[in-house]
Write a protein that holds these residues in place. Structure first.
Motif, PDB file in Angstrom:
ATOM      1  N   ALA A  51      49.654 -10.398 -11.691  1.00 35.14           N
ATOM      2  CA  ALA A  51      49.766  -9.012 -11.228  1.00 35.14           C
ATOM      3  C   ALA A  51      49.446  -8.046 -12.365  1.00 35.14           C
ATOM      4  N   ARG A  52      49.924  -8.369 -13.547  1.00 39.03           N
ATOM      5  CA  ARG A  52      49.658  -7.518 -14.705  1.00 39.03           C
ATOM      6  C   ARG A  52      48.173  -7.503 -15.040  1.00 39.03           C
ATOM      7  N   ILE A  53      47.536  -8.667 -15.003  1.00 43.08           N
ATOM      8  CA  ILE A  53      46.100  -8.757 -15.264  1.00 43.08           C
ATOM      9  C   ILE A  53      45.334  -7.938 -14.227  1.00 43.08           C
ATOM     10  N   SER A  54      45.744  -8.043 -12.974  1.00 40.45           N
ATOM     11  CA  SER A  54      45.083  -7.315 -11.891  1.00 40.45           C
ATOM     12  C   SER A  54      45.189  -5.810 -12.104  1.00 40.45           C
ATOM     13  N   ARG A  55      46.374  -5.351 -12.502  1.00 40.61           N
ATOM     14  CA  ARG A  55      46.565  -3.912 -12.743  1.00 40.61           C
ATOM     15  C   ARG A  55      45.715  -3.424 -13.908  1.00 40.61           C
ATOM     16  N   GLN A  56      45.571  -4.250 -14.938  1.00 41.94           N
ATOM     17  CA  GLN A  56      44.789  -3.843 -16.105  1.00 41.94           C
ATOM     18  C   GLN A  56      43.306  -3.767 -15.782  1.00 41.94           C
ATOM     19  N   GLN A  57      42.843  -4.555 -14.827  1.00 44.58           N
ATOM     20  CA  GLN A  57      41.428  -4.578 -14.506  1.00 44.58           C
ATOM     21  C   GLN A  57      41.022  -3.470 -13.546  1.00 44.58           C
ATOM     22  N   GLU A  58      41.973  -2.842 -12.904  1.00 40.43           N
ATOM     23  CA  GLU A  58      41.648  -1.757 -11.988  1.00 40.43           C
ATOM     24  C   GLU A  58      41.327  -0.505 -12.801  1.00 40.43           C
TER      25      GLU A  58
END
Length: 84
Positions: A51-58
């Motif tokens: 989830a953290r990786i996903s948020r950083q990539q947005e």
């Protein structure tokens, strides 16, 4: 929790899954419960990290003008009027 920790967490999860299968095959019922608890925790950590990786990539457009846009506006406003 760092992104670089993801492969280690995946390895831990995979090892726990293998140990659970072994414990089930051997009939080690007491071990299965402890291993399941560890597996649940490892999967939770992986979910948090993903989830953290996903948020950083947005990318989010905050509507902040670029430097070039600001300079162009300033130059247009600061230009003196041409004599007629």
């Amino acid at each position: 929790m760092q992104v670089s920790e993801r492969p280690r967490l995946v390895g831990i999860r995979d090892t726990l899954l293998a140990r659970i299968l072994e414990a089930e095959g051997e009939g080690w019922l007491g071990d299965i419960e402890g291993l399941q608890s560890g597996l649940t925790h490892a999967e939770g950590k992986l979910a948090q990290l993903d989830a953290r990786i996903s948020r950083q990539q947005e990318s989010v457009d905050l509507g902040i003008p670029t430097f070039r846009e600001v300079v162009a506006r300033t130059a247009a406003v600061a230009a003196p009027p041409e004599p007629s």
